[in-house]
Design an enzyme around this catalytic site. Sequence first.
Site, PDB file in Angstrom:
ATOM      1  N   HIS A 195       0.840  -1.089  -0.128  1.00  2.63           N
ATOM      2  CA  HIS A 195       0.175  -0.017  -0.033  1.00  2.63           C
ATOM      3  C   HIS A 195       0.901   1.347   0.004  1.00  2.63           C
ATOM      4  CE1 HIS A 195       0.896   0.496   4.146  1.00  2.63           C
ATOM      5  NE2 HIS A 195       0.907  -0.612   4.301  1.00  2.63           N
TER       6      HIS A 195
ATOM      7  N   ARG B 109      21.201  -5.927  12.217  1.00  2.00           N
ATOM      8  CA  ARG B 109      22.400  -5.524  12.149  1.00  2.00           C
ATOM      9  C   ARG B 109      23.674  -6.533  12.017  1.00  2.00           C
ATOM     10  NH1 ARG B 109      20.102  -1.472  10.876  1.00  2.00           N
ATOM     11  NH2 ARG B 109      20.110   0.313  11.773  1.00  2.00           N
TER      12      ARG B 109
ATOM     13  N   LYS C 201      28.456 -10.591  13.045  1.00  2.00           N
ATOM     14  CA  LYS C 201      29.652 -11.492  12.714  1.00  2.00           C
ATOM     15  C   LYS C 201      29.824 -11.736  11.383  1.00  2.00           C
ATOM     16  CE  LYS C 201      31.038 -16.263  13.923  1.00  2.00           C
ATOM     17  NZ  LYS C 201      30.662 -17.548  14.522  1.00  2.00           N
TER      18      LYS C 201
END
Length: 241
Positions: free
Chosen positions: A150, A217, A220
């Site tokens: 939308h 985020r 490693k």
Amino acid sequence: MPCQYQNIYLIAPELAGSPAQDVPKRLLEHGVNIGLSSFFSGTPRLAYTRVIDVELLDAGLIESEIDAALFAGSIRIGSQCYIESGHIPAFHNQPVKLSTVQINDGPVGQIQIGDRVVLQGVAILAYQRVEVGDDVIFGPMVTIMDSSGHPLLGRGQAGEASRIRSAPVRIGNGAWIGAGATILKGVNIGEGAVVGTQAVVSQDVPAFCVVTGNPARIVKRLLGEPIKTAETLGMEKLQMA
């Protein structure tokens, strides 16, 4: 004036999650491309969807009905895939849901799934294109959307469908996507990357990296130098003192 939705369900939606009966045959009849030796456990929910602006329909400016022929080939499932849509597994699961979408009389979205992919209760919605590479493993109940479905403003107003925006999603070969993760429009997940459970991915993930959290985020790197967190940077300063 709100949008109108037209749907073609490739298998009756009320059968979703029930024991699989001739699933490949029924999907092939609707133009789904399925590679050799792909296995369906339980019945998935696949749909062709058209979103239309009612004012264009009322003015006779677009076709009145969804055209199944335009959707043929819009869903491709590679060879040796495993598609788990049942309720029998001990873990939480739901039917796999694959939907390709057309806005008004525009191009049809595409879902392209590579070889040896494991789908478990995954929902994929393609207004433009969602591409999954080979050897990708999905945990249960992952959501992938190349559009929010939308516009941000003017919900229920004229031209709502025309203002829907999308951006392709691509998941590279050998990626692992954890249970309950959400992958949003425009995201490119690199080869061999790992997306943690319940992560919300709104930005690209480099190859061979692990991401977690909301927003996701990098925590490693599976190859190369490790990620330096605030804790590790603090330890380095102590060692240098």
